[in-house]
Structures are given as C-alpha cells and as structure tokens.
Design an enzyme around this catalytic site. Structure first.
Site, PDB file in Angstrom:
ATOM      1  N   GLU A   1       0.814  -1.211   0.000  1.00 63.58           N
ATOM      2  CA  GLU A   1       0.000   0.000   0.000  1.00 63.58           C
ATOM      3  C   GLU A   1       0.857   1.275   0.000  1.00 63.58           C
ATOM      4  O   GLU A   1       0.560   2.231  -0.698  1.00 63.58           O
ATOM      5  CB  GLU A   1      -0.939   0.008   1.215  1.00 63.58           C
ATOM      6  CG  GLU A   1      -2.077  -0.992   1.121  1.00 63.58           C
ATOM      7  CD  GLU A   1      -3.133  -0.585   0.110  1.00 63.58           C
ATOM      8  OE1 GLU A   1      -4.123   0.036   0.487  1.00 63.58           O
ATOM      9  OE2 GLU A   1      -2.931  -0.900  -1.087  1.00 63.58           O
TER      10      GLU A   1
ATOM     11  N   THR B   1      -6.682   7.733  -7.007  1.00 65.13           N
ATOM     12  CA  THR B   1      -6.483   8.118  -5.607  1.00 65.13           C
ATOM     13  C   THR B   1      -5.644   9.385  -5.489  1.00 65.13           C
ATOM     14  O   THR B   1      -5.925  10.257  -4.659  1.00 65.13           O
ATOM     15  CB  THR B   1      -5.809   6.962  -4.842  1.00 65.13           C
ATOM     16  OG1 THR B   1      -6.662   5.810  -4.919  1.00 65.13           O
ATOM     17  CG2 THR B   1      -5.599   7.336  -3.385  1.00 65.13           C
TER      18      THR B   1
END
Length: 377
Positions: free
Chosen positions: A191, A245
């Site tokens: 991540e 994102t």
C-alpha cells in the site's frame, strides 16, 4: 537492526477456515505491531533455519473493502462479501531461491492489462515478497498468479485486495505461521508504494469486519464486532468513471476549521458506537455526515450529489463515497430494499452525471482474506 514484533490479543489466526468462531465479547479486539517492516527490516523468523512449504500451491481470496465510511478518513474501513481478488502461489523450481515471480494476471480485462508483472511494481508481488521475508523463506522460489475481481480505481480497495490475497496465500503455503498483524504489515508494504501508508483497506481485507486504525506508529488495529445476527447490507454503485487516488487526495483541504473537526469527530465516534451496537440507522446517519472530505471529492464525481440524494429518498440509512471513489455506497438492513435503492442510484448517475453504472448489494464480510484451496502434490 531489530526485527519487527507484534503482540496480539485473542484473535482467531486460522484464516483458512471459512467460518471462524467469534467470541461474544469483547466488541473490540486489538492487534498491536511494534514497528513497521522496511526493505531492510523483516519480521522475526518463526522457525529455526529455513522453512519448508506445507503445500505445493495455495489459493487465497481477499474481499473488497470500503474505506473512510464518511467521517472516518484513513482510520476506519470494512470488508464486503462476494467481490474481491484471488491469488494462487506455488513452489516453482524455475524461480531463483528466496524470490517471487508473477506468472500471469487474469480477470477483469481492463485491470489485468494495466498491471505490471514485475513483482516489485505489483501490489500482489510486493505483499507476497514481504510475507516471504517475514517468514524467513530463503531456499525456494515462488510463482504467483493474480486473478482480478475488482476494477482499478473503483474505491473498493482493489490494490489492498491483491496485497491481502497474496500475503495470505504465501502464509498459507507455509502453514499459516504469521499473525493477522504481521499479515497487515506485509500488505502495508504494498500500500505504501502504490497508494500511501494507510491500512483502512488492507486491514479489513485481511481481518474481516470493521477495523479501526488507532495508531500508525506503532501500528495498532482495533477490530470492531458488528453484532452477530444483525443484518447489514451495502449497496455499491460503480459508475463507468475513474477516480485516481492521487487526484482525489489532491482535492483535500490543507487546513480544517475547528468546527468542522469537532463535527467530524462526533460523527466518527457515533459511527463506531453504531457498529458495536448494531444500529444501522445511526451508522447510516453518521456515514452521511462527513463535512471535510466528501464535500471536496463529490464534485469531482459527476452526479454524486444527486446519487446520494436518490439513495436517501429511496430509503437508505446513509450514503457516501467509498474510499476515494467513484463508487457510491449506501447502507440498509434488507437485501431486497437494497436492490431497489441500487436501481435508483444507477438511474441518478445516468440522469445527473451522464454516467452508466452498475449496482451490487453485498453483506458485511466477517471473515476477511482466507485460503480457499491447497494442493500438497
């Protein structure tokens, strides 16, 4: 350099079992991890010498997730049943010892075509390597196949699902020695490289249910127990629109007013209370009340304001943006009512934003990532 260590309270560590038993209390269960692993820091070796695999291949599934849930930006997420990514990991003599290769990627064509097969630049590869390092695997090589069940940039934790499935598959291949906290740390390696160091997708994808991140340094996770027997459904409506994102994070305000901070804090606290009490109505009201992030992101998703209004008017207890978007998520306590709400939201996306969309009604996933098959031959 000191190895990372994790201390856990009594959490079921058998991620292979599809129906893990859940104790009636407490409603909060904590996973504490003393430090973050880096490329130079691994978790403690769990057995003397190198490990031998328990199987020749293992396949694991990791569910999609909903992060933020309105006012809980970057510190609360939950897993949803039925949709997610699948990873198969196998012992491969052709792969150099101590390394991992990605043999193939399949599934949703648009997503599979965009993903790199370089394991250092693929979410599943990064997490799989981190899990190998945490286990101390050095003498064999592994190959990995990724099947994408989630589209990229959907707001449903696509990268986290790939990472979670890979970490759990590698762990399962060697007998399931890593704790849930160590698996989350392996997923966070992925991540932080692709979308930032936040665990509100990868933690619930691995652990199931609702997971609150109490602290990032050191990492401490609280799994919130939504009461057994209570119905909770998520209406997930995904438009044909990509919301990267990076772009959605760039829209966030650099400063927050005190009154907005107080408002969001109270709504986040109410949402947590609603989860552990099983109060879907209050959960929805709190989820719909973000006054900081959603007002900045909603205008970037065509028709989002109208979709939220349509969901509430159709009977949803609440509606907001899932993760960074563009998926809109509403909550309700009945599946049939959820289908009606989904239809109204799809219509609103087309009417208000000119976007085609599809709707899915999913339950809360209480299990998290799990091994779904293994082969000892």
């Amino acid at each position: 350099m000191a190895a990372a260590t994790c201390k856990t309270s009594p959490i079921p560590t058998n991620l292979n079992h599809p129906h893990r038993p859940k104790p009636p209390i407490p409603r909060f269960r904590a996973v504490r991890c003393a430090s973050r692993p880096t490329s130079k820091t691994s978790s403690k070796t769990l057995a003397p010498g190198d490990l031998s695999p328990a199987f020749r291949s293992v396949t694991a599934f990791a569910p999609a997730t909903i992060a933020n849930l309105g006012p809980c930006f970057d510190f609360l997420g939950c897993a949803v049943d039925g949709v997610g990514d699948t990873v198969t990991v196998a012992v491969d003599p052709a792969v150099p010892a101590g390394t991992l290769s990605i043999s193939s990627i399949s599934g949703i064509a648009a997503s599979a075509a965009k993903l790199s097969r370089d394991p250092l630049w693929n979410c599943a590869g990064i997490a799989g390597i981190a899990a190998m390092r945490a286990l101390g695997v050095r003498s064999i090589g592994l190959s990995l196949h990724l099947e994408k069940g989630l589209p990229l940039g959907s707001g449903l934790g696509s990268s986290a699902a790939s990472a979670a499935a890979a970490a759990v598959a590698v762990n399962g291949l060697f007998g399931g020695r890593l704790t849930p906290g160590e698996l989350v740390l392996a997923g966070l390696e992925s991540e932080k490289k692709v979308s930032g160091y936040h665990a509100d997708n990868v933690a619930p994808s691995i652990m199931g249910g609702f997971v609150l991140i109490r602290s990032y340094d050191p990492l401490e996770l609280l799994r919130l127990e939504f009461p057994a027997g209570q119905d909770l459904y998520f209406v997930l409506v995904s438009p044909e629109f990509e919301a990267p994102t990076k772009k959605m994070r760039a829209a966030l305000p650099p400063e927050v007013k005190m009154k907005d901070h107080v408002h969001n804090s109270s709504q986040a606290a109410a949402l947590v209370a609603a989860v552990v009490r099983g109060d879907v109505r209050v959960l929805g009201l709190a989820m719909s009340s973000d006054g900081i992030v959603e007002p900045r992101r909603a205008p970037l998703i065509p028709g989002m304001a109208g979709v939220k209004k349509a969901a509430i008017e159709a009977g949803a207890f609440g509606c907001t943006i899932s993760g960074a978007g563009p998926t809109a998520v509403a909550v309700i306590d009945g599946e049939e009512k959820g289908k009606e709400i989904g239809d109204r939201m799809v219509e609103a996306f087309l009417r208000e934003g000119g976007l085609k969309a599809s709707a899915t009604v999913a339950r809360l996933d209480r299990v998290g990532a799990r091994v779904i098959s293994s082969n000892a031959d």
